[in-house]
Scaffold this motif. Structure first.
Motif, PDB file in Angstrom:
ATOM      1  N   GLY A  17      -2.630  -3.844   0.867  1.00  0.00           N
ATOM      2  CA  GLY A  17      -1.351  -3.540   0.231  1.00  0.00           C
ATOM      3  C   GLY A  17      -0.244  -3.301   1.234  1.00  0.00           C
ATOM      4  N   ARG A  18       0.838  -2.767   0.711  1.00  0.00           N
ATOM      5  CA  ARG A  18       2.042  -2.514   1.503  1.00  0.00           C
ATOM      6  C   ARG A  18       1.757  -1.655   2.733  1.00  0.00           C
ATOM      7  NH1 ARG A  18       7.102  -2.081  -1.207  1.00  0.00           N
ATOM      8  NH2 ARG A  18       6.087  -1.270  -3.068  1.00  0.00           N
TER       9      ARG A  18
ATOM     10  N   GLN B 158      -2.231 -13.304  -3.806  1.00  0.00           N
ATOM     11  CA  GLN B 158      -1.846 -12.183  -4.687  1.00  0.00           C
ATOM     12  C   GLN B 158      -2.818 -12.009  -5.842  1.00  0.00           C
ATOM     13  OE1 GLN B 158       2.325 -11.858  -5.817  1.00  0.00           O
ATOM     14  NE2 GLN B 158       1.708 -11.058  -7.815  1.00  0.00           N
ATOM     15  N   VAL B 159      -3.247 -10.765  -5.992  1.00  0.00           N
ATOM     16  CA  VAL B 159      -4.144 -10.406  -7.099  1.00  0.00           C
ATOM     17  C   VAL B 159      -3.330  -9.612  -8.118  1.00  0.00           C
ATOM     18  CG1 VAL B 159      -6.142  -8.978  -7.720  1.00  0.00           C
ATOM     19  CG2 VAL B 159      -6.184 -10.343  -5.616  1.00  0.00           C
TER      20      VAL B 159
ATOM     21  N   THR C 148       0.597 -11.194 -12.165  1.00  0.00           N
ATOM     22  CA  THR C 148       1.330 -12.420 -11.836  1.00  0.00           C
ATOM     23  C   THR C 148       0.676 -13.142 -10.658  1.00  0.00           C
ATOM     24  OG1 THR C 148       2.869 -10.947 -10.700  1.00  0.00           O
ATOM     25  CG2 THR C 148       3.584 -11.851 -12.791  1.00  0.00           C
ATOM     26  N   GLY C 149      -0.546 -12.743 -10.346  1.00  0.00           N
ATOM     27  CA  GLY C 149      -1.300 -13.416  -9.296  1.00  0.00           C
ATOM     28  C   GLY C 149      -2.609 -13.905  -9.862  1.00  0.00           C
TER      29      GLY C 149
ATOM     30  N   ASP D  61      -3.519   8.862  -0.127  1.00  0.00           N
ATOM     31  CA  ASP D  61      -3.047   9.754  -1.185  1.00  0.00           C
ATOM     32  C   ASP D  61      -4.180   9.990  -2.189  1.00  0.00           C
ATOM     33  OD1 ASP D  61      -1.900  10.983  -3.331  1.00  0.00           O
ATOM     34  OD2 ASP D  61      -0.473   9.382  -3.796  1.00  0.00           O
TER      35      ASP D  61
ATOM     36  N   ALA E  10      -3.606   8.760  -5.726  1.00  0.00           N
ATOM     37  CA  ALA E  10      -3.244   7.353  -5.981  1.00  0.00           C
ATOM     38  C   ALA E  10      -4.015   6.854  -7.207  1.00  0.00           C
ATOM     39  CB  ALA E  10      -3.563   6.483  -4.764  1.00  0.00           C
TER      40      ALA E  10
ATOM     41  N   ASP F   6      -6.568   7.760   6.391  1.00  0.00           N
ATOM     42  CA  ASP F   6      -5.726   6.728   6.987  1.00  0.00           C
ATOM     43  C   ASP F   6      -6.524   5.435   7.150  1.00  0.00           C
ATOM     44  OD1 ASP F   6      -4.043   5.175   8.433  1.00  0.00           O
ATOM     45  OD2 ASP F   6      -3.748   6.602  10.079  1.00  0.00           O
ATOM     46  N   LEU F   7      -6.023   4.392   6.520  1.00  0.00           N
ATOM     47  CA  LEU F   7      -6.752   3.120   6.565  1.00  0.00           C
ATOM     48  C   LEU F   7      -6.917   2.602   7.994  1.00  0.00           C
ATOM     49  CD1 LEU F   7      -4.913   0.227   6.979  1.00  0.00           C
ATOM     50  CD2 LEU F   7      -3.859   1.160   4.955  1.00  0.00           C
TER      51      LEU F   7
HETATM   52  P1  FAD Z   1       2.554   0.686  -2.958  1.00  0.00           P
HETATM   53  O1  FAD Z   1       2.649   0.946  -4.404  1.00  0.00           O
HETATM   54  O2  FAD Z   1       3.719   0.998  -2.102  1.00  0.00           O
HETATM   55  O3  FAD Z   1       1.265   1.472  -2.439  1.00  0.00           O
HETATM   56  C1  FAD Z   1       0.915   1.609  -1.102  1.00  0.00           C
HETATM   57  C2  FAD Z   1      -0.234   2.597  -1.073  1.00  0.00           C
HETATM   58  O4  FAD Z   1      -0.706   2.710   0.245  1.00  0.00           O
HETATM   59  C3  FAD Z   1       0.126   4.004  -1.528  1.00  0.00           C
HETATM   60  O5  FAD Z   1      -0.772   4.410  -2.548  1.00  0.00           O
HETATM   61  C4  FAD Z   1      -0.030   4.864  -0.265  1.00  0.00           C
HETATM   62  O6  FAD Z   1      -0.565   6.153  -0.553  1.00  0.00           O
HETATM   63  C5  FAD Z   1      -1.027   4.060   0.516  1.00  0.00           C
HETATM   64  N1  FAD Z   1      -0.914   4.249   1.980  1.00  0.00           N
HETATM   65  C6  FAD Z   1       0.202   4.275   2.741  1.00  0.00           C
HETATM   66  N2  FAD Z   1      -0.099   4.382   4.044  1.00  0.00           N
HETATM   67  C7  FAD Z   1      -1.465   4.451   4.114  1.00  0.00           C
HETATM   68  C8  FAD Z   1      -2.385   4.576   5.166  1.00  0.00           C
HETATM   69  N3  FAD Z   1      -1.991   4.616   6.449  1.00  0.00           N
HETATM   70  N4  FAD Z   1      -3.698   4.621   4.880  1.00  0.00           N
HETATM   71  C9  FAD Z   1      -4.144   4.584   3.580  1.00  0.00           C
HETATM   72  N5  FAD Z   1      -3.292   4.444   2.538  1.00  0.00           N
HETATM   73  C10 FAD Z   1      -1.973   4.372   2.791  1.00  0.00           C
HETATM   74  N6  FAD Z   1       1.579  -6.125  -8.101  1.00  0.00           N
HETATM   75  C11 FAD Z   1       0.427  -6.724  -7.737  1.00  0.00           C
HETATM   76  O7  FAD Z   1      -0.284  -6.241  -6.823  1.00  0.00           O
HETATM   77  N7  FAD Z   1       0.039  -7.877  -8.352  1.00  0.00           N
HETATM   78  C12 FAD Z   1       0.750  -8.463  -9.348  1.00  0.00           C
HETATM   79  O8  FAD Z   1       0.368  -9.526  -9.850  1.00  0.00           O
HETATM   80  C13 FAD Z   1       1.967  -7.837  -9.763  1.00  0.00           C
HETATM   81  N8  FAD Z   1       2.715  -8.348 -10.758  1.00  0.00           N
HETATM   82  C14 FAD Z   1       3.824  -7.671 -11.160  1.00  0.00           C
HETATM   83  C15 FAD Z   1       4.546  -8.154 -12.268  1.00  0.00           C
HETATM   84  C16 FAD Z   1       5.655  -7.458 -12.699  1.00  0.00           C
HETATM   85  C17 FAD Z   1       6.417  -7.984 -13.891  1.00  0.00           C
HETATM   86  C18 FAD Z   1       6.078  -6.297 -12.033  1.00  0.00           C
HETATM   87  C19 FAD Z   1       7.284  -5.540 -12.510  1.00  0.00           C
HETATM   88  C20 FAD Z   1       5.389  -5.830 -10.945  1.00  0.00           C
HETATM   89  C21 FAD Z   1       4.244  -6.506 -10.481  1.00  0.00           C
HETATM   90  N9  FAD Z   1       3.516  -6.053  -9.398  1.00  0.00           N
HETATM   91  C22 FAD Z   1       2.355  -6.662  -9.073  1.00  0.00           C
HETATM   92  C23 FAD Z   1       4.019  -4.968  -8.526  1.00  0.00           C
HETATM   93  C24 FAD Z   1       3.378  -3.629  -8.801  1.00  0.00           C
HETATM   94  O9  FAD Z   1       4.092  -2.964  -9.804  1.00  0.00           O
HETATM   95  C25 FAD Z   1       3.392  -2.761  -7.527  1.00  0.00           C
HETATM   96  O10 FAD Z   1       4.722  -2.641  -7.072  1.00  0.00           O
HETATM   97  C26 FAD Z   1       2.546  -3.295  -6.385  1.00  0.00           C
HETATM   98  O11 FAD Z   1       1.253  -3.598  -6.852  1.00  0.00           O
HETATM   99  C27 FAD Z   1       2.466  -2.234  -5.285  1.00  0.00           C
HETATM  100  O12 FAD Z   1       1.766  -2.740  -4.188  1.00  0.00           O
HETATM  101  P2  FAD Z   1       1.023  -1.746  -3.184  1.00  0.00           P
HETATM  102  O13 FAD Z   1       0.010  -0.966  -3.932  1.00  0.00           O
HETATM  103  O14 FAD Z   1       0.594  -2.573  -2.038  1.00  0.00           O
HETATM  104  O15 FAD Z   1       2.209  -0.842  -2.666  1.00  0.00           O
END
Ligand code: FAD
Length: 312
Positions: free
Chosen positions: A200-201, A241-242, A245-246, A281, A284, A297-298
């Motif tokens: 992820g992000r 992308q999973v 929309t993936g 977190d 989460a 921490d990942l």
């Molecule tokens: P974040 O939500 O920012 O989460 C990052 C996580 O990493 C947090 O929980 C944080 O605690 C953790 N973190 C941070 N630093 C560390 C560290 N050092 N070690 C361990 N953990 C850490 N999303 C999808 O994934 N797939 C889709 O198909 C999809 N379709 C969508 C369709 C629509 C219409 C909309 C509105 C949104 C869609 N999204 C989709 C987006 C979705 O809502 C989220 O924004 C997205 O999944 C968030 O990605 P993330 O978990 O990587 O990021």
């Protein structure tokens, strides 16, 4: 009931997703399989051997070569009198073809089925997988797209179906094939993989995404997936992308690394057999669906895990 499944293939091999679509269709009645292609005799050879397929319909002409839905939909319609249900996997091919068939037949399409209760009653997810709806239709013909991960594949051997050659429909020429770019990878294909490692992000950059996740994926023989945030930030390619929309995946093991567990992500992986989440977190949402969770921490946990797997 006789059910027509539309085969997805590349004129040489059948896409395994078709075996899952046949698994769904077999719950409805006798299964016939339509192979529309160009010089696709080897696909027909594979199709004949599929358990539960009673008949293979084969049409071979240049304008079916690339699976363009504008060309294949009229062929499906040309045999529609013989069938009550038309089944195709709910992927790019099926989502493109099915609505055209339904429109030409003036019947309903029921999409993305995860369960078949009887020949009129189906279950499908709504609200990004947060609820399941049971849909019933009395229409004499139905077009169905099925979620491949929800239905077991039938065996690709043991069958001995008849092959019937179908007269091709005329070329429609509404669309034109330009090119196809295929990702070359030594890793298993994401939707077919037994193990998926997704980032992820939190990975922070494309370099870190690769440096942290690839060694773990190598140890596990895994495909690489990503959240949309990671894809939007260009840490990972679009086709990884999973989610809603993936791609929809249901591997035996899904490792979510630095992914929060937004509903749109969960919609694409919640059917995985075992889910491992790594997140710093403890609150989460991903931990709500995880079978095993590691809080921390990942950047410490993942390299440690990889090291321990390597030493085994
Ligand atoms: P974040 O939500 O920012 O989460 C990052 C996580 O990493 C947090 O929980 C944080 O605690 C953790 N973190 C941070 N630093 C560390 C560290 N050092 N070690 C361990 N953990 C850490 N999303 C999808 O994934 N797939 C889709 O198909 C999809 N379709 C969508 C369709 C629509 C219409 C909309 C509105 C949104 C869609 N999204 C989709 C987006 C979705 O809502 C989220 O924004 C997205 O999944 C968030 O990605 P993330 O978990 O990587 O990021």
């Amino acid at each position: 009931m006789t059910v027509l499944v539309i085969a997805e293939h590349n004129n040489q091999t059948l896409n395994p997703v078709t075996l899952h679509a046949i698994g769904a269709a077999a719950k409805l009645g006798d299964v016939h399989l339509l192979v529309a292609g160009f010089q696709a005799a080897s696909v027909v050879e594979q199709a004949k051997k599929i358990a539960v397929v009673n008949q293979v319909l084969y049409s071979d002409v240049a304008h079916y070569e690339h699976g363009l839905p504008e060309e294949i939909a009229p062929l499906v319609v040309s045999v529609a009198n013989d069938y009550s249900h038309f089944v195709v996997a709910a992927n790019a091919f099926g989502k493109n073809l099915a609505p055209r068939v339904a429109a030409l037949l003036d019947c309903s399409q029921i999409s993305d089925l995860t369960e078949i209760i009887d020949n009129k009653t189906f279950v499908r997810p709504i609200y990004a997988g947060n609820a399941l709806i049971t849909v019933q239709s009395d229409e004499p013909k139905l077009v169905l797209t099925v979620r491949a991960t929800a239905f077991d594949a039938v065996a690709d051997a043991g069958g001995n179906a008849n092959v019937q050659n179908l007269v091709a429909t005329n070329a429609v020429n509404l669309s034109r094939f330009v090119s196809r770019e295929l990702t070359q990878s030594d890793r298993p294909e994401l939707t077919q993989a037994r193990v998926v490692v997704s980032g992820g992000r939190a990975l922070g950059s494309a370099e870190q995404f690769n440096a942290v996740l690839m060694p773990l994926a190598d140890e596990l023989g895994a495909a690489i997936g990503a959240s949309r945030a990671a894809v939007d930030a260009e840490y990972a390619p679009n086709d990884s992308q999973v989610g809603q929309t993936g791609k929809i995946v249901a591997p035996e093991l899904y490792v979510a690394v630095g992914i929060s567990g937004a509903i749109q992500h969960v919609a694409g992986m919640q059917d995985s057999k075992i889910i491992v989440a790594i997140n710093k977190d403890p609150d989460a949402p991903i931990f709500n669906i995880a079978d095993f969770g590691m809080v921390g921490d990942l950047f410490e946990i993942v390299p440690n895990l990889t090291k321990q797997l390597k030493s085994k």
